[in-house]
Design an enzyme around this catalytic site. Structure first.
Site, PDB file in Angstrom:
ATOM      1  N   GLY A 181     -10.942  12.732  73.934  1.00  0.00           N
ATOM      2  CA  GLY A 181     -11.337  14.145  73.978  1.00  0.00           C
ATOM      3  C   GLY A 181     -10.417  14.974  73.086  1.00  0.00           C
ATOM      4  CG  HIS A 182      -6.267  15.459  74.194  1.00  0.00           C
ATOM      5  ND1 HIS A 182      -5.892  14.520  75.123  1.00  0.00           N
ATOM      6  CD2 HIS A 182      -6.152  16.663  74.807  1.00  0.00           C
ATOM      7  CE1 HIS A 182      -5.547  15.128  76.245  1.00  0.00           C
ATOM      8  NE2 HIS A 182      -5.714  16.431  76.093  1.00  0.00           N
ATOM      9  CD  GLN A 196      -2.020  25.085  82.365  1.00  0.00           C
ATOM     10  OE1 GLN A 196      -1.703  25.675  81.350  1.00  0.00           O
ATOM     11  NE2 GLN A 196      -3.045  24.238  82.401  1.00  0.00           N
ATOM     12  CD  GLN A 252     -20.151  21.970  77.697  1.00  0.00           C
ATOM     13  OE1 GLN A 252     -20.700  21.695  76.631  1.00  0.00           O
ATOM     14  NE2 GLN A 252     -20.749  21.839  78.878  1.00  0.00           N
ATOM     15  CE  LYS A 253     -12.003  17.634  82.208  1.00  0.00           C
ATOM     16  NZ  LYS A 253     -10.605  17.346  82.204  1.00  0.00           N
ATOM     17  CD  GLN A 260      -8.060  25.343  79.495  1.00  0.00           C
ATOM     18  OE1 GLN A 260      -7.246  25.186  80.403  1.00  0.00           O
ATOM     19  NE2 GLN A 260      -8.231  24.444  78.553  1.00  0.00           N
TER      20      GLN A 260
HETATM   21  P1  AMP Z   1      -5.528  19.290  78.271  1.00  0.00           P
HETATM   22  O1  AMP Z   1      -4.508  18.475  77.546  1.00  0.00           O
HETATM   23  O2  AMP Z   1      -6.164  18.578  79.427  1.00  0.00           O
HETATM   24  O3  AMP Z   1      -5.003  20.661  78.621  1.00  0.00           O
HETATM   25  O4  AMP Z   1      -6.739  19.546  77.249  1.00  0.00           O
HETATM   26  C1  AMP Z   1      -6.510  20.074  75.973  1.00  0.00           C
HETATM   27  C2  AMP Z   1      -7.840  20.423  75.349  1.00  0.00           C
HETATM   28  O5  AMP Z   1      -8.646  19.249  75.277  1.00  0.00           O
HETATM   29  C3  AMP Z   1      -8.646  21.456  76.162  1.00  0.00           C
HETATM   30  O6  AMP Z   1      -9.306  22.341  75.275  1.00  0.00           O
HETATM   31  C4  AMP Z   1      -9.624  20.577  76.895  1.00  0.00           C
HETATM   32  O7  AMP Z   1     -10.821  21.248  77.254  1.00  0.00           O
HETATM   33  C5  AMP Z   1      -9.900  19.501  75.872  1.00  0.00           C
HETATM   34  N1  AMP Z   1     -10.422  18.296  76.527  1.00  0.00           N
HETATM   35  C6  AMP Z   1      -9.915  17.671  77.617  1.00  0.00           C
HETATM   36  N2  AMP Z   1     -10.701  16.628  77.964  1.00  0.00           N
HETATM   37  C7  AMP Z   1     -11.731  16.603  77.076  1.00  0.00           C
HETATM   38  C8  AMP Z   1     -12.877  15.775  76.898  1.00  0.00           C
HETATM   39  N3  AMP Z   1     -13.125  14.740  77.696  1.00  0.00           N
HETATM   40  N4  AMP Z   1     -13.703  16.047  75.869  1.00  0.00           N
HETATM   41  C9  AMP Z   1     -13.476  17.085  75.036  1.00  0.00           C
HETATM   42  N5  AMP Z   1     -12.402  17.909  75.148  1.00  0.00           N
HETATM   43  C10 AMP Z   1     -11.545  17.672  76.154  1.00  0.00           C
END
Ligand code: AMP
Length: 280
Positions: free
Chosen positions: A36-37, A61, A148-149, A153
């Site tokens: 995702g990242h 947070q 979008q997950k 946010q």
């Molecule tokens: P996080 O490290 O969990 O704070 O996520 C960092 C960014 O990655 C945020 O914009 C999340 O929405 C995005 N993100 C997390 N998981 C996914 C995923 N499975 N698919 C797409 N983007 C993601």
């Protein structure tokens, strides 16, 4: 790729690129990179002259009793993955530099933070809004890429960018999933084998809702009831919330019409997972 730990250095570097008319694309993260990242970082590189990501597990947070202290960290692995993509900068500040003693300023976005995750995680979006504004002032991006997950946010960030007149494009990218539909998340690493198998129920219940709507169902109540059936069949699953709502206001709706968001948070054992889909 350059790894930068210092706030002033990151600001100087970004200012230099802005002065040279470079477009900066930025991906804020809490690290422990998954696909995702990676998809966000690749897109940032594709659509900007200079691409940057940050890794910061933001203490403000997380609520009391949440997973701040055990949140997964793999800085070396993340640096390697970011290097493979060929991103320009990876910014990794320390908590004591971001929130020095006597820190006083917080950003509070109203209304859209009161439902869904905001309801069960008091103060969460205040922490999110505060850190992203600080990161925007450090990285000075033209474009920000979000997933979008974390739908709520993304909405909160889009709203604060608009309200605070920030000259930033907010781009929301699709959720990347495992083969069986589970949305990728750093928190999936908490799941044991049994929990990992059960975790597919989030996406299965969302797909069932989508199918019901495509087949003409207009009652959110009937859809919610079928979704609950799937989830409650699993004894290690505990629903935090399920919501069928307007994707702009996040207010629950009483009839399926137009574009809607179906969002849920479910504890699988002790791990709280979220997911959502948009249905037209
Ligand atoms: P996080 O490290 O969990 O704070 O996520 C960092 C960014 O990655 C945020 O914009 C999340 O929405 C995005 N993100 C997390 N998981 C996914 C995923 N499975 N698919 C797409 N983007 C993601």
């Amino acid at each position: 790729m350059k790894v930068i730990y210092n706030i002033r250095e990151m600001q100087r570097v970004s200012e230099g690129h802005r002065n040279s008319q470079m477009v900066i694309g930025f991906v804020p993260t809490m690290g422990f990179f998954h696909k995702g990242h990676i998809s966000l970082i690749k897109e940032a590189k594709r659509i900007s002259d200079i691409s940057a990501a940050s890794i910061f597990v933001n203490p403000v947070q997380f609520g009391k009793g949440e997973d701040y202290k055990v949140y997964p960290v793999d800085i070396d692995g993340d640096i390697k993955k970011a290097e493979e993509i060929g991103i320009d900068y990876l910014f990794i500040p320390s908590a004591s530099d971001i929130y020095p003693g006597g820190y006083k300023t917080f950003i509070d976005v109203k209304k859209i933070t009161e439902s869904l995750c905001g309801k069960s995680r008091t103060g969460h979006f205040r922490g999110v809004a505060t850190i992203v504004v600080k990161l925007f002032n450090i990285i000075k991006p033209h474009k920000v890429l979000l997933g979008q997950k974390d739908f709520q946010q993304a909405l909160v960030i889009r709203e604060l960018v608009k309200d605070l007149n920030m000259d930033i494009d907010v781009i929301v990218m699709p959720t990347i999933r495992e083969r069986d539909g589970l949305a990728m998340s750093s928190r999936n690493s908490y799941l044991n084998k049994r929990e990992r198998e059960s975790a597919t129920l989030l996406y299965r219940s969302l797909k069932l809702a989508e199918r019901m709507i495509k087949d003409g169902e207009k009652s959110p109540e009937r859809i919610l009831s079928e979704m609950k059936n799937i989830i409650q069949r699993e004894d290690i699953a505990d629903i935090d919330y399920i919501s069928i709502c307007d994707p702009e206001t996040l207010q629950e709706i009483d009839r399926i019409e137009g574009k809607i968001l179906i969002a849920l948070a479910v504890f699988i054992g002790k791990t709280r997972l979220i997911d959502n889909i948009m249905v037209s």
